[in-house]
Write a protein that holds these residues in place. Structure first.
Motif, PDB file in Angstrom:
ATOM      1  N   VAL A  13      -0.583   6.053   6.012  1.00  0.00           N
ATOM      2  CA  VAL A  13       0.795   6.181   6.500  1.00  0.00           C
ATOM      3  C   VAL A  13       1.593   7.136   5.620  1.00  0.00           C
ATOM      4  O   VAL A  13       2.356   7.982   6.116  1.00  0.00           O
ATOM      5  N   THR A  14       1.414   7.021   4.304  1.00  0.00           N
ATOM      6  CA  THR A  14       2.125   7.913   3.375  1.00  0.00           C
ATOM      7  C   THR A  14       1.737   9.364   3.607  1.00  0.00           C
ATOM      8  O   THR A  14       2.594  10.265   3.621  1.00  0.00           O
ATOM      9  N   LEU A  15       0.437   9.629   3.781  1.00  0.00           N
ATOM     10  CA  LEU A  15      -0.013  10.993   4.055  1.00  0.00           C
ATOM     11  C   LEU A  15       0.557  11.511   5.371  1.00  0.00           C
ATOM     12  O   LEU A  15       0.964  12.678   5.468  1.00  0.00           O
TER      13      LEU A  15
ATOM     14  N   GLU B 234       0.805  -1.218   0.000  1.00  0.00           N
ATOM     15  CA  GLU B 234       0.000   0.000   0.000  1.00  0.00           C
ATOM     16  C   GLU B 234       0.840   1.271   0.000  1.00  0.00           C
ATOM     17  O   GLU B 234       0.279   2.372   0.050  1.00  0.00           O
ATOM     18  N   GLN B 235       2.152   1.136  -0.058  1.00  0.00           N
ATOM     19  CA  GLN B 235       3.000   2.315  -0.126  1.00  0.00           C
ATOM     20  C   GLN B 235       3.085   2.882  -1.536  1.00  0.00           C
ATOM     21  O   GLN B 235       3.560   4.003  -1.730  1.00  0.00           O
ATOM     22  N   VAL B 236       2.632   2.094  -2.524  1.00  0.00           N
ATOM     23  CA  VAL B 236       2.800   2.489  -3.923  1.00  0.00           C
ATOM     24  C   VAL B 236       1.446   2.414  -4.626  1.00  0.00           C
ATOM     25  O   VAL B 236       0.752   1.393  -4.537  1.00  0.00           O
ATOM     26  N   GLY B 237       1.095   3.502  -5.307  1.00  0.00           N
ATOM     27  CA  GLY B 237      -0.031   3.477  -6.230  1.00  0.00           C
ATOM     28  C   GLY B 237      -1.368   3.152  -5.624  1.00  0.00           C
ATOM     29  O   GLY B 237      -2.110   2.329  -6.170  1.00  0.00           O
ATOM     30  N   THR B 238      -1.704   3.762  -4.510  1.00  0.00           N
ATOM     31  CA  THR B 238      -3.010   3.521  -3.919  1.00  0.00           C
ATOM     32  C   THR B 238      -3.575   4.813  -3.352  1.00  0.00           C
ATOM     33  O   THR B 238      -2.825   5.693  -2.930  1.00  0.00           O
TER      34      THR B 238
ATOM     35  N   ARG C  51       2.562  14.059  10.499  1.00  0.00           N
ATOM     36  CA  ARG C  51       1.509  13.896  11.505  1.00  0.00           C
ATOM     37  C   ARG C  51       1.781  12.625  12.306  1.00  0.00           C
ATOM     38  O   ARG C  51       1.442  11.527  11.884  1.00  0.00           O
ATOM     39  N   THR C  52       2.433  12.789  13.449  1.00  0.00           N
ATOM     40  CA  THR C  52       2.739  11.615  14.263  1.00  0.00           C
ATOM     41  C   THR C  52       1.473  10.987  14.843  1.00  0.00           C
ATOM     42  O   THR C  52       1.459   9.775  15.125  1.00  0.00           O
ATOM     43  N   ASP C  53       0.412  11.801  15.017  1.00  0.00           N
ATOM     44  CA  ASP C  53      -0.822  11.218  15.533  1.00  0.00           C
ATOM     45  C   ASP C  53      -1.424  10.247  14.517  1.00  0.00           C
ATOM     46  O   ASP C  53      -1.909   9.161  14.885  1.00  0.00           O
ATOM     47  N   TYR C  54      -1.351  10.591  13.227  1.00  0.00           N
ATOM     48  CA  TYR C  54      -1.847   9.681  12.200  1.00  0.00           C
ATOM     49  C   TYR C  54      -0.955   8.441  12.080  1.00  0.00           C
ATOM     50  O   TYR C  54      -1.442   7.338  11.828  1.00  0.00           O
ATOM     51  N   MET C  55       0.353   8.651  12.238  1.00  0.00           N
ATOM     52  CA  MET C  55       1.273   7.503  12.172  1.00  0.00           C
ATOM     53  C   MET C  55       0.967   6.476  13.266  1.00  0.00           C
ATOM     54  O   MET C  55       0.895   5.280  13.019  1.00  0.00           O
ATOM     55  N   VAL C  56       0.794   6.979  14.489  1.00  0.00           N
ATOM     56  CA  VAL C  56       0.483   6.076  15.595  1.00  0.00           C
ATOM     57  C   VAL C  56      -0.877   5.427  15.383  1.00  0.00           C
ATOM     58  O   VAL C  56      -1.064   4.231  15.676  1.00  0.00           O
TER      59      VAL C  56
END
Length: 279
Positions: free
Chosen positions: A232-234, A220-224, A240-245
């Motif tokens: 995670v890419t966004l 999902e890191q490529v082309g989605t 945004r560490t809150d989105y990462m967590v």
């Protein structure tokens, strides 16, 4: 001699046999016990964030993660992303498990099958599936087919290895006894060999589901434009560490769902397993 010894001891001196089946703990006690350690970790994380010992730039605190969760839930993106990731993982695991199970049975049941299949599967097992990402992108593009096939390739080798081992460990005397009752061919495999190898197969399924999470992250890191990996890419782009967590939590919850499904299958397919554990 045995009779004399038994007579000498006397019937009153013989200890009654102890049962090996222990009493199960009640659900009201067992279920909270499973969540005790995660709750302690979350409490320590919350305390560190609230006290300032953990910087928000390094690791967002639980309140910030909860705010990000409510934002995505309100817009409907969270549900769409979770469904997209779950669908990719389910299709990929389904394909990989089916192929690995079939090849494991062929290799485990037949010497010719082992000679034809095992060396190739050992090569596939030795190659990290993440190294295949550039090739898969060149071969299949960046659409859904690439993502599903990457997860499938990641799960083939574990299913094959555990199925092969489970089939080879089936008691030969039990197989011979089944043949004496007229079970041959597909019936022998489906009614005797595969049920005997079921503990290894279900363990393989649990391993495959865990590996599928890693394959899903890479795919999902490529082309989605949908999926937890896209989130995670966004989060990386906007720091945004809150989105990462939150993404880490979502992957963990996805893994818990998979593990719960396997546990449910084990309870119905192998009800005797609960009587073996010492509680």
């Amino acid at each position: 001699m045995a009779v004399v010894v038994a007579a000498g001891l006397g019937a009153t001196e013989l200890a009654p046999p102890r049962t090996r089946v222990g009493k199960r703990r009640p659900a009201w006690f067992s279920v909270p016990l499973r969540f005790l350690l995660p709750a302690v970790i979350v409490a320590a994380w919350w305390a560190g964030s609230a006290s300032g010992a953990i910087s928000e730039r390094v690791l967002a605190g639980p309140p910030a993660v909860w705010t990000a969760f409510t934002e995505l839930l309100g817009t409907g993106q969270l549900f769409d992303f979770a469904v997209a990731s779950f669908t990719r993982a389910a299709f990929g695991v389904g394909i990989g498990v089916a192929i690995g199970l079939a090849l494991g049975l062929v290799s485990g049941l037949s010497g010719l099958g082992e000679e034809l299949v095992d060396s190739t599967m050992q090569i596939l097992r030795a190659v990290p599936f993440l190294a295949l990402v550039p090739l898969f992108i060149a071969w299949f593009g960046i659409d859904e087919l690439y993502k599903v096939l990457l997860i499938a390739v990641a799960t083939v080798a574990p299913m094959y290895a555990y199925t092969y081992l489970g089939v080879r460990n089936v008691d030969r005397k039990m197989v011979e006894a089944a043949r004496s009752f007229g079970l041959i061919g597909p019936r022998l495999v489906l009614e005797v060999i595969l049920p005997s190898a079921l503990p290894g197969v279900l363990m393989a399924l649990r391993v495959c589901l865990s590996i599928s999470i890693t394959g899903l992250i890479a795919a999902e890191q490529v082309g989605t434009k949908e999926g937890v990996g896209y989130l995670v890419t966004l989060a990386q782009e906007y720091n945004r560490t809150d989105y990462m967590v939150l993404c880490v939590v979502l992957y963990a919850l996805l893994g818990l769902v998979f593990d719960g499904l396997v546990r449910l299958a084990e309870r119905f397919a192998m009800p005797w397993r609960g009587q073996v554990a010492i509680r």
